[in-house]
Design a protein around this motif. Sequence first.
Motif: not given
Length: 528
Positions: A449-456
């Motif tokens: 998927g997008l592999m977002l950081t916690p903020r993202g």
Amino acid sequence: MREWLKISLMLCTFGFFREMRPSEPFVTEFLSGEWRDIEPEQLNRDVYPIGTYSYLGLLVVVFLVTDILRYKSIIIFSACVGIVIWSLLLWTSTLAALQVVQVLYGTYMAAEVAYFTYIYAKISRDKYQQVTGNTRAAILSGRFLASVLGQAMVSTGAMDLRELNYITLGAQAFSLLWSFILPPVKSSIYFYSDSGDYSKSHTDSGNGAVQAEIENDSRSASTISVCSRNGTVTANGDNQTKSDVDLTSNAAVVSAFESRKPQDSDGSNTSKVRFSCHRAGNLIWTHFTAAYSNLTIVQWSLWWSLAMAGFIQVQVYVQLLWQEIDQNQEYLYNGGAEALLTLLGAISAMAAGYVANRVFEQWTLWVLTVCSALQGGLILYSGFSTNIWAAYTVYILFGALYMFMITMASATVAKYLQEDSFGLIFGINTFVALAFQSILTVVVISESGLMLTPRGQFKVYGGYFLALAAVYLVPATVSSVRHCSRGRRSPEGDSGIGDESGKVDPQMMATQSNRQQQRVELEGSTHF
């Protein structure tokens, strides 16, 4: 002491110690701390998602097995799983061991259904309200005290984060020992019925027999408060509600039934009970079709499931966000935040029980729209926040608002359900919520998927709740426009039981059948 009260207090003691987990508000700091060579990024991608998938995969299985094994065995099993979980957390340090822990934790949370269903199988229906309040109070008390204790130990330096797990392990061990003294249950809703019910289901044909059995139950004004870790609640009557908070947790389902045969002093059946898969299948299907052919239940259940999915996702990953905001851990007050969430969530859920039902139903779609938008705004702000105190505050407000709205949603759904179907329908709604949560996990967090950081991630979760608000904004606007146009044509309103705003004429309602009431209610503003 009366027998029903004795059984209630015994189960509440189990529930209190099951929730006595002071290590949980600090689990992310512990797992990524000096005791393991694991980075927060690994927790985000490789550990926490496994718990989500495990919970989803096991919920239906555990629900059915709980009914087959008649509750107590699953209560004992869940306590054993808890001991294994915190033993592994204390005495293992590998990534593989943590992944096993997550599988077990999903099982642990799915097995919570046995706690919520056991008490209703042991007592008569006239005591449901009292024991519901007792079991909710036990859960909330254990969770609140655990958070306060954990925060006190960390703030004073009396214990480090690892040592908090010893308290949790001890509480799980005590709950296991206590679970053995719980009285067994003789009958259950679906698979075990007394001999009279069994004979009836074989003398009548197909679903008609089951439907006839169900229709013999009157739609009671007293319904059952329900919740899992994630905080689902139902109301008693139209304006009284009991609550559970968490939820993570949430996740949570409950089922209740009324024995139709003579009972002994503890409320259990004295008639012979008999196992029947055929009866269970027919009854499950009848409850399912009866519930989800009702537009009101479908529409409220949709919001319930979508909101619960977002709440659980926020709760699971919020500690990673706090860690990213306050990387030096100068202010580590996770336990205090969870304690306040539990307290304010309980207050807001109870306040929901006193909201004027007619006024609320008149503006339901707008309330759902506005509250979803507020939740989205709060979570979106936390994704941009650089102040840990602001992040704590936003999380508490978000959780309290969720508890208020999920209380109203589950209460409304319960009002339209046949009595024996509470657990099944609430379980299905929880399953759908976990399915949406799993989709969010795959899209936002996984490597595919997008592999977002916690903020993202929290920016996406904020957008998710804003999208939910938009979903309800459309029918809310259409409903208001139609109501205004109808009001101009007929200032006195419709001559039927209800109008577009959902208002009800009590005198007319008294002269109409239940079928006519439900048909008119489906035209109210609480619907799309």
